[in-house]
Design a protein around this motif. Structure first.
Motif, PDB file in Angstrom:
ATOM      1  N   GLY A  31       0.824  -1.212   0.000  1.00 64.27           N
ATOM      2  CA  GLY A  31       0.000   0.000   0.000  1.00 64.27           C
ATOM      3  C   GLY A  31       0.854   1.256   0.000  1.00 64.27           C
ATOM      4  N   ALA A  32       1.921   1.250   0.803  1.00 62.41           N
ATOM      5  CA  ALA A  32       2.819   2.405   0.834  1.00 62.41           C
ATOM      6  C   ALA A  32       3.540   2.574  -0.504  1.00 62.41           C
ATOM      7  CB  ALA A  32       3.830   2.255   1.963  1.00 62.41           C
ATOM      8  N   PHE A  33       3.918   1.458  -1.121  1.00 58.20           N
ATOM      9  CA  PHE A  33       4.578   1.522  -2.423  1.00 58.20           C
ATOM     10  C   PHE A  33       3.642   2.092  -3.484  1.00 58.20           C
ATOM     11  CE2 PHE A  33       5.278  -0.612  -6.528  1.00 58.20           C
ATOM     12  CZ  PHE A  33       6.502  -0.075  -6.848  1.00 58.20           C
ATOM     13  N   LEU A  34       2.416   1.602  -3.527  1.00 56.26           N
ATOM     14  CA  LEU A  34       1.462   2.115  -4.511  1.00 56.26           C
ATOM     15  C   LEU A  34       1.142   3.579  -4.268  1.00 56.26           C
ATOM     16  CD1 LEU A  34      -1.114  -0.743  -5.093  1.00 56.26           C
ATOM     17  CD2 LEU A  34       0.617   0.123  -6.636  1.00 56.26           C
ATOM     18  N   GLY A  35       1.015   3.945  -3.007  1.00 57.45           N
ATOM     19  CA  GLY A  35       0.788   5.347  -2.679  1.00 57.45           C
ATOM     20  C   GLY A  35       1.947   6.223  -3.124  1.00 57.45           C
ATOM     21  N   GLY A  36       3.160   5.734  -2.959  1.00 57.09           N
ATOM     22  CA  GLY A  36       4.331   6.475  -3.413  1.00 57.09           C
ATOM     23  C   GLY A  36       4.355   6.654  -4.916  1.00 57.09           C
ATOM     24  N   VAL A  37       3.993   5.612  -5.636  1.00 52.39           N
ATOM     25  CA  VAL A  37       3.982   5.690  -7.104  1.00 52.39           C
ATOM     26  C   VAL A  37       2.912   6.667  -7.590  1.00 52.39           C
ATOM     27  CG1 VAL A  37       3.502   4.371  -9.205  1.00 52.39           C
ATOM     28  CG2 VAL A  37       4.975   3.414  -7.449  1.00 52.39           C
ATOM     29  N   VAL A  38       1.713   6.539  -7.033  1.00 50.08           N
ATOM     30  CA  VAL A  38       0.624   7.437  -7.432  1.00 50.08           C
ATOM     31  C   VAL A  38       0.951   8.877  -7.044  1.00 50.08           C
ATOM     32  CG1 VAL A  38      -1.793   8.030  -6.990  1.00 50.08           C
ATOM     33  CG2 VAL A  38      -1.141   5.660  -7.395  1.00 50.08           C
ATOM     34  N   CYS A  40       3.919  10.233  -6.595  1.00 47.91           N
ATOM     35  CA  CYS A  40       5.008  10.747  -7.422  1.00 47.91           C
ATOM     36  C   CYS A  40       4.492  11.167  -8.798  1.00 47.91           C
ATOM     37  CB  CYS A  40       6.100   9.697  -7.550  1.00 47.91           C
ATOM     38  SG  CYS A  40       7.577  10.289  -8.364  1.00 47.91           S
ATOM     39  N   SER A  41       3.618  10.358  -9.377  1.00 53.27           N
ATOM     40  CA  SER A  41       3.053  10.712 -10.686  1.00 53.27           C
ATOM     41  C   SER A  41       2.239  11.993 -10.598  1.00 53.27           C
ATOM     42  CB  SER A  41       2.136   9.620 -11.218  1.00 53.27           C
ATOM     43  OG  SER A  41       2.568   8.374 -10.898  1.00 53.27           O
ATOM     44  N   PHE A  42       1.371  12.043  -9.603  1.00 53.58           N
ATOM     45  CA  PHE A  42       0.531  13.222  -9.427  1.00 53.58           C
ATOM     46  C   PHE A  42       1.385  14.454  -9.129  1.00 53.58           C
ATOM     47  CE2 PHE A  42      -2.072  16.039  -6.780  1.00 53.58           C
ATOM     48  CZ  PHE A  42      -3.104  16.287  -7.676  1.00 53.58           C
ATOM     49  N   GLY A  43       2.392  14.297  -8.278  1.00 52.86           N
ATOM     50  CA  GLY A  43       3.277  15.404  -7.939  1.00 52.86           C
ATOM     51  C   GLY A  43       4.072  15.906  -9.134  1.00 52.86           C
ATOM     52  N   THR A  44       4.469  15.004 -10.003  1.00 52.15           N
ATOM     53  CA  THR A  44       5.203  15.400 -11.205  1.00 52.15           C
ATOM     54  C   THR A  44       4.312  16.214 -12.136  1.00 52.15           C
ATOM     55  OG1 THR A  44       6.596  13.444 -11.046  1.00 52.15           O
ATOM     56  CG2 THR A  44       6.511  14.535 -13.179  1.00 52.15           C
ATOM     57  N   VAL A  45       3.100  15.734 -12.350  1.00 53.68           N
ATOM     58  CA  VAL A  45       2.181  16.461 -13.226  1.00 53.68           C
ATOM     59  C   VAL A  45       1.829  17.820 -12.639  1.00 53.68           C
ATOM     60  CG1 VAL A  45      -0.160  16.435 -14.185  1.00 53.68           C
ATOM     61  CG2 VAL A  45       1.239  14.377 -14.274  1.00 53.68           C
ATOM     62  N   TYR A  46       1.482  17.843 -11.367  1.00 53.46           N
ATOM     63  CA  TYR A  46       1.093  19.096 -10.727  1.00 53.46           C
ATOM     64  C   TYR A  46       2.287  20.049 -10.612  1.00 53.46           C
ATOM     65  CZ  TYR A  46      -0.975  22.400  -7.498  1.00 53.46           C
ATOM     66  OH  TYR A  46      -1.439  23.540  -6.920  1.00 53.46           O
ATOM     67  N   SER A  68       8.041  18.755  -5.601  1.00 51.46           N
ATOM     68  CA  SER A  68       6.606  18.466  -5.615  1.00 51.46           C
ATOM     69  C   SER A  68       6.354  16.961  -5.713  1.00 51.46           C
ATOM     70  CB  SER A  68       5.953  19.193  -6.787  1.00 51.46           C
ATOM     71  OG  SER A  68       4.602  18.871  -6.876  1.00 51.46           O
ATOM     72  N   ALA A  69       7.130  16.271  -6.544  1.00 50.22           N
ATOM     73  CA  ALA A  69       6.956  14.827  -6.721  1.00 50.22           C
ATOM     74  C   ALA A  69       7.296  14.064  -5.443  1.00 50.22           C
ATOM     75  CB  ALA A  69       7.826  14.336  -7.876  1.00 50.22           C
ATOM     76  N   VAL A  70       8.398  14.416  -4.800  1.00 51.23           N
ATOM     77  CA  VAL A  70       8.810  13.710  -3.583  1.00 51.23           C
ATOM     78  C   VAL A  70       7.841  13.985  -2.433  1.00 51.23           C
ATOM     79  CG1 VAL A  70      10.619  13.596  -1.825  1.00 51.23           C
ATOM     80  CG2 VAL A  70      11.233  13.558  -4.231  1.00 51.23           C
ATOM     81  N   GLY A  71       7.405  15.227  -2.305  1.00 50.13           N
ATOM     82  CA  GLY A  71       6.453  15.557  -1.251  1.00 50.13           C
ATOM     83  C   GLY A  71       5.136  14.832  -1.413  1.00 50.13           C
ATOM     84  N   SER A  72       4.623  14.801  -2.630  1.00 45.12           N
ATOM     85  CA  SER A  72       3.357  14.100  -2.885  1.00 45.12           C
ATOM     86  C   SER A  72       3.514  12.598  -2.684  1.00 45.12           C
ATOM     87  CB  SER A  72       2.874  14.371  -4.302  1.00 45.12           C
ATOM     88  OG  SER A  72       2.541  15.722  -4.455  1.00 45.12           O
ATOM     89  N   ALA A  73       4.652  12.042  -3.107  1.00 43.80           N
ATOM     90  CA  ALA A  73       4.890  10.602  -2.931  1.00 43.80           C
ATOM     91  C   ALA A  73       4.928  10.242  -1.451  1.00 43.80           C
ATOM     92  CB  ALA A  73       6.191  10.197  -3.611  1.00 43.80           C
ATOM     93  N   ALA A  74       5.565  11.087  -0.647  1.00 49.39           N
ATOM     94  CA  ALA A  74       5.643  10.801   0.792  1.00 49.39           C
ATOM     95  C   ALA A  74       4.265  10.847   1.436  1.00 49.39           C
ATOM     96  CB  ALA A  74       6.577  11.798   1.463  1.00 49.39           C
TER      97      ALA A  74
END
Length: 91
Positions: A31-38, A40-46, A68-74
């Protein structure tokens, strides 16, 4: 000569220890891995949108997008990991 090994008897898991069995731990990790992937993707786009919308100069865009990507992934990783942990307690 045969050596017989006796394993220690297993104790029943109670309370918080019951939530940390191997199946639950793998669910929390997944769950943490999937949350990190989602996240990171969302953070990169935003982050890309924000970097261009705010006219961030030159190579600072890369740092802005990365932050933004690292913060959203965390954040997403922690939230989905915690949600998976809560679901393990219900089963």
């Amino acid at each position: 000569v045969h050596i017989i090994r006796h394993s220690a008897p297993r104790r029943a898991l109670w309370g918080a220890a019951a939530m940390l069995d191997s199946q639950c731990a793998s669910r929390v990790k997944y769950g943490a891995f999937l949350g990190g992937v989602v996240g990171c993707s969302f953070g990169t786009v935003y982050g890309t949108y924000e970097a261009f919308a705010n006219e961030v100069p030159g190579m600072l865009k890369i740092r802005y997008i990365g932050r933004s990507a690292v913060g959203s992934a965390a954040i997403f990783g922690v939230m989905l990991g915690a949600g998976s942990l809560l679901q393990c307690g219900r089963r």
